[in-house]
Design an enzyme around this catalytic site. Structure first.
Site, PDB file in Angstrom:
ATOM      1  CD  GLU A  69       6.627  21.208  18.238  1.00 45.29           C
ATOM      2  OE1 GLU A  69       7.700  20.571  18.365  1.00 45.29           O
ATOM      3  OE2 GLU A  69       5.703  21.162  19.061  1.00 45.29           O
ATOM      4  CG  PHE A 110      -1.645   1.309   1.416  1.00 38.85           C
ATOM      5  CD1 PHE A 110      -2.692   1.676   0.590  1.00 38.85           C
ATOM      6  CD2 PHE A 110      -1.243   2.183   2.420  1.00 38.85           C
ATOM      7  CE1 PHE A 110      -3.338   2.901   0.754  1.00 38.85           C
ATOM      8  CE2 PHE A 110      -1.882   3.404   2.597  1.00 38.85           C
ATOM      9  CZ  PHE A 110      -2.933   3.763   1.758  1.00 38.85           C
ATOM     10  CE1 TYR A 170      -3.005   6.822  13.396  1.00 35.13           C
ATOM     11  CE2 TYR A 170      -1.973   7.548  11.359  1.00 35.13           C
ATOM     12  CZ  TYR A 170      -2.277   6.545  12.252  1.00 35.13           C
ATOM     13  OH  TYR A 170      -1.856   5.265  12.008  1.00 35.13           O
ATOM     14  CB  ILE A 173     -10.536  -3.389  13.460  1.00 32.27           C
ATOM     15  CG1 ILE A 173     -11.758  -4.314  13.487  1.00 32.27           C
ATOM     16  CG2 ILE A 173      -9.272  -4.163  13.829  1.00 32.27           C
ATOM     17  CD1 ILE A 173     -11.701  -5.465  12.490  1.00 32.27           C
ATOM     18  N   GLY A 174      -9.275  -0.453  13.572  1.00 38.10           N
ATOM     19  CA  GLY A 174      -8.086   0.408  13.604  1.00 38.10           C
ATOM     20  C   GLY A 174      -8.074   1.292  14.834  1.00 38.10           C
TER      21      GLY A 174
END
Length: 351
Positions: free
Chosen positions: A151, A26, A139, A104-105
């Site tokens: 940063e 992937f 995320y 699930i993730g």
């Protein structure tokens, strides 16, 4: 569908190795995978494992088209921040495509966070490729901060010939340039000096208020039965002590990590030499000595992070053969800390 998240056993390594390759396909780099299930067994199920792993398992009635019941994994290891303390790094998070959309993730990630919190870790970090927008969005929704954006952290790596060259350049116990110094393993009693230099480095990096670590925490976390880090210090003779009277004038703090593509690795969290002692080869000596220690443990790469504005450090590492993987591959640093980390822990699924 019914599934459970559990600690991986040695017998799961074939399934984990299979999914590591699926993830590499992937990410468009299947040729980079050098790891085998035998190496996963060796490195993850030894006396001092280089990683831990959770797997997601479905019931037989929901097995995959190819007959698999282990359909996802989260592989992680413990790291250390000289500013915040115990941390965890999520090397891989993967769910087979036909099983996505069932939580699930998220379950794997939150369970890793819960395991980490139980060990008093204060943050979870990972890296993601800049083109992988589904992962970056996933995320971000959970509260992760992109440290490359905010940063300017760059991901730097020595491997292959560049790592071999560091090992070859590791100094003998005593080094002679303009002054005499020794590079040695840090002792518990060195933690006050290391804590002092951590603050000096934070001042240089323009973030002194971020340092929450004390010398007592360094003693606790680095000199326990299963230490979170190891450390080398550079010490000069009494005749060359600093203006403030210090003889411990530099340090390199590191810990062991794991690549699901290459295997055993080491991460150099901090490399610092007091300003009045620079230009004597101490920084290079510390870095090369860390590389030598890592090579003796069969590590195949040395990694670190550097801020984009710190051109002197970037030039120093580049001159030694390091590759900037933020520039070359678009690797970005992500972090869950504070409330975002706490929320992951709260959302961890029941057994």
């Amino acid at each position: 569908m019914n599934y459970k998240i559990r600690a991986a056993g040695k017998e799961d390594c074939k399934d984990v190795a299979r999914m590591i390759m699926e993830l590499a396909v992937f990410e468009k780099m299947p040729d980079q995978v050098q790891i085998s299930h035998e190496e996963l067994e060796r490195d993850g199920f030894c006396q001092n494992p280089f990683f831990e792993c959770l797997v997601a398992e479905v019931s037989d009635e929901h097995r995959s088209k190819d007959g698999h019941t282990v359909v996802g994994y989260g592989l992680y290891f413990y790291t250390y921040s000289t500013w915040k303390g115990r941390s965890v790094y999520l090397e891989d998070l993967y769910v087979m495509p036909e099983f996505r959309g069932n939580g699930i993730g998220k379950g794997l990630m939150c369970k890793v966070a819960k395991v980490a919190a139980e060990k008093q870790c204060v943050r979870l970090q990972l890296a993601v490729l800049d083109w992988n927008s589904p992962a970056r969005d996933f995320y971000a929704v959970k509260g992760a901060k992109d440290l490359t954006d905010s940063e300017g952290w760059h991901f730097i790596r020595f491997d292959g010939l560049s790592l071999d060259n560091l090992v070859k350049d590791a100094p003998k116990d005593y080094c002679h340039w303009e002054m005499k110094y020794i590079i040695r393993a840090a002792k518990k009693e060195d933690c006050r000096d290391v804590a002092r230099m951590i603050m000096e480095l934070a001042v240089f990096l323009k973030d002194p208020d971020q340092v929450k670590i004390s010398h007592e925490e360094l003693e606790r976390d680095g000199f326990c039965e299963n230490p979170f880090f190891e450390c080398l210090v550079a010490e000069v003779s009494d005749e060359h002590r600093s203006k403030d009277g210090h003889t411990v004038v530099g340090y390199g703090l590191y810990f062991y990590t794991y690549s699901t593509w290459k295997g055993r690795s080491v991460y150099l969290e901090d490399l610092y030499v007091m300003s009045e002692f620079r230009g004597n080869g101490i920084g290079k000596g510390l870095m090369c000595k860390v590389a030598k220690v890592a090579a003796e443990k069969q590590c195949v790469r040395l990694q670190l992070a550097v801020l984009d504005w710190n051109s002197s450090a970037r030039d120093f590492y580049a001159a030694k053969g390091a590759e900037d993987h933020t520039d070359s591959e678009g690797l970005r640093f992500l972090r869950f800390a504070g409330l975002s980390f706490d929320n992951l822990v709260k959302d961890a699924p029941k057994d």
